[in-house]
Design a protein around this motif. Structure first.
Motif, PDB file in Angstrom:
ATOM      1  N   ALA A 226      -4.535 -11.501   2.163  1.00 27.66           N
ATOM      2  CA  ALA A 226      -4.453 -12.841   1.570  1.00 27.66           C
ATOM      3  C   ALA A 226      -4.375 -13.912   2.658  1.00 27.66           C
ATOM      4  CB  ALA A 226      -3.243 -12.923   0.647  1.00 27.66           C
ATOM      5  N   GLN A 227      -3.582 -13.656   3.692  1.00 22.76           N
ATOM      6  CA  GLN A 227      -3.436 -14.624   4.780  1.00 22.76           C
ATOM      7  C   GLN A 227      -4.754 -14.820   5.518  1.00 22.76           C
ATOM      8  OE1 GLN A 227      -0.276 -16.291   5.608  1.00 22.76           O
ATOM      9  NE2 GLN A 227      -1.943 -17.549   6.425  1.00 22.76           N
TER      10      GLN A 227
ATOM     11  N   LYS B  89      -0.581  -8.744   1.876  1.00 18.80           N
ATOM     12  CA  LYS B  89      -0.211 -10.054   2.418  1.00 18.80           C
ATOM     13  C   LYS B  89      -1.139 -10.447   3.562  1.00 18.80           C
ATOM     14  CE  LYS B  89       3.725 -12.638   4.272  1.00 18.80           C
ATOM     15  NZ  LYS B  89       5.165 -12.585   4.627  1.00 18.80           N
TER      16      LYS B  89
ATOM     17  N   ILE C 223       1.939 -18.040   0.375  1.00 18.30           N
ATOM     18  CA  ILE C 223       1.822 -16.600   0.092  1.00 18.30           C
ATOM     19  C   ILE C 223       3.225 -16.062  -0.154  1.00 18.30           C
ATOM     20  CG2 ILE C 223       1.122 -14.348   0.982  1.00 18.30           C
ATOM     21  CD1 ILE C 223      -0.967 -15.766   2.662  1.00 18.30           C
TER      22      ILE C 223
END
Length: 499
Positions: free
Chosen positions: A347-348, A344, A367
């Protein structure tokens, strides 16, 4: 190997236990049988002692009865049982002595009885002798004074003591035999139960061994199947790698050859232009017609700059292609550094780095990832995510706001991350083409050299995974990245396979 060793050890222990149990049973049975035999011998001896004591008393009674009958009647026939009894008394006493030899509780009584028997026999013999000498009155007086009766009563009591003691010992021996019999019975029952237990444990060990053998066999079959699958996968990887090498070689030679052909073509034009310019410059005062002057001026003003521009463009294209190839090559050779990463967070971070472009496209990025951790190469994963998000922005559908969604989950030993968009989509026939080097699909209204997704697939496969696309024209695309949850395990396995 370990399984067989354990089975042998267990079997050996059970064999030792079984033999020990058998020896214990045999020893116990032998001891009990020996005790029973000794008890039986003692019982027989006690019965013989009792019988000898009773027989001796009976003989004394017979002798006394014969003596009294003769004294009272003078009939010689009464002397016959007397003589028979007296003749057997000595052997009866001797038998009693032999039977009680070495037994202190009997010997004192037997010794006393022996002396009193002699006295009794002398008393009987003396009265008969006196009677034969016609001393009847004196003889009867001896009988009447009760000396013989007292002596007989004493002998009766002592012999009865021996009989009572024998009866007591007989009872003790009988009880010992009963106890030994019961003990033997319980030992046999215990032995039977122990044998059943040993057999049950042995059967259990054998069944466990068979079960372990079957499990090991199944494991071997499973391993063989996995090995065959791995061989198939490796073969497929090799075939795919070979195909990619061939495709890469074709693309490189084709795309690099095109700029070279352009350079060669424009070099020829340069040569022609230089010829015309040379004629003009090196005329050495010779008159030139207007056409030659015009050609020289056009060559200097148009042909040469145009050729140089095309040559410069072609060399720039070649430089771009070579740099792209070098970039993929460097990424393939770069040493991967597995570390704990949060999918996560990666991706962020990628979305944050391109947030200004998302905002400029009036788009949103969502997300939808829980706690998904992986041990992988952070830099490679960041490059993949950033490239995919950048493509989603670049190839968005202009008629609707951009929407990007990122999902991730564990699937077995892998982590699957899906980056979806609502962009213009990709034709199904181009699903593989877009991952080829220098290849693009759809309208070419965006700048690019066709290395982005090829680079992404190269990075994914370096991580031990791959990337796939699912798309529909006019609706959007979904790129699924599948990488191992633990890259360090893959690297160790590859190292072992190489060794």
């Amino acid at each position: 190997m370990k399984l067989g060793k354990t089975f042998v050890q267990s079997s050996l222990l059970m064999m030792i236990g079984g033999i020990s149990l058998l020896l214990a049973i045999v020893a116990s049975a032998f001891l009990l049988v020996n005790n029973t035999r000794q008890s039986f011998d003692a019982l027989v001896n006690e019965r013989a002692v009792r019988s000898a004591a009773a027989d001796l008393f009976s003989l004394l009674q017979d002798a006394e009865s014969g003596q009294r009958g003769y004294l009272l009647t003078g009939d010689q026939s009464f002397l016959s049982p007397y003589k028979d009894a007296v003749g057997q008394v000595a052997s009866s006493v001797k038998q009693l002595q032999q039977l009680t030899s070495g037994r202190p509780n009997y010997q004192a009584l037997v010794s006393s009885i022996d002396g009193q028997v002699h006295v009794k026999l002398e008393e009987l013999a003396s009265t008969i002798k006196m009677f034969d000498e016609n001393k009847k009155d004196e003889t009867l007086e001896i009988v009447r004074n009760g000396f013989g009766q007292k002596l007989m009563n004493k002998l009766r009591k002592q012999l009865q003591l021996i009989i009572d003691l024998s009866d007591k010992n007989i009872q003790v021996n009988i009880e010992q035999q009963i106890t030994a019999s019961n003990q033997l019975k319980w030992i046999m029952i215990g032995a039977a139960l122990a044998i059943v237990a040993v057999m049950s444990i042995s059967l259990y060990i054998i069944m466990q061994y068979i079960k372990s053998i079957n499990a090991a066999s199944a494991e071997v079959q499973k391993f063989n199947a996995a090995l065959e699958l791995r061989v198939v996968e490796r073969t497929e990887d090799l075939v795919r790698a070979n195909q990619e090498i061939q495709r890469f070689a074709y693309i490189v030679t084709h795309d690099l050859r095109a700029p070279l052909v352009n350079i060669m073509g424009f070099t020829t034009e340069l040569e022609n232009a230089l010829t015309m310019m040379k004629n003009y410059v090196l005329a050495d005062g010779a008159p030139l017609n207007d056409a030659e002057i015009l050609e020289a001026r056009e060559a200097a003003a148009e042909d040469v700059p145009e050729a140089l521009a095309f040559i410069r463009s072609s060399t720039a294209k070649m430089d771009s292609l070579i740099n792209a190839i070098l970039k993929i090559s460097r990424d393939g050779r770069r040493e991967l550094k597995p570390e704990q990463v949060d999918i996560k967070a990666i991706a962020q971070s990628s979305i944050n780095s391109l947030k200004h472009l998302i905002d400029a496209a009036d788009g949103t990025a969502e997300i939808s990832i829980g706690s998904v951790q992986a041990i992988t190469d952070r830099l490679s994963l960041e490059q993949i995510f950033t490239n995919l998000v950048d493509n989603a922005i670049k190839y968005r559908a202009p008629e609707r706001p951009l929407k990007i969604t990122v999902h991730a989950k564990h699937v077995g030993a892998f982590i699957e991350t899906m980056i979806e968009d609502n962009g213009r989509g990709i034709n199904e026939s181009d699903f593989e083409r877009i991952f080829e080097l220098f290849r693009r699909a759809g309208p070419q209204n965006q700048t690019g050299d066709g290395i982005g997704l090829a680079h992404v697939r190269s990075l994914a496969r370096n991580l031990g995974g791959d990337i796939f696309v699912r798309s529909e024209l006019g609706k959007g695309s979904a790129f699924t990245l599948r990488v191992p949850a633990d890259l360090s395990f893959i690297l160790r396995r590859n190292t072992l396979n190489q060794n």
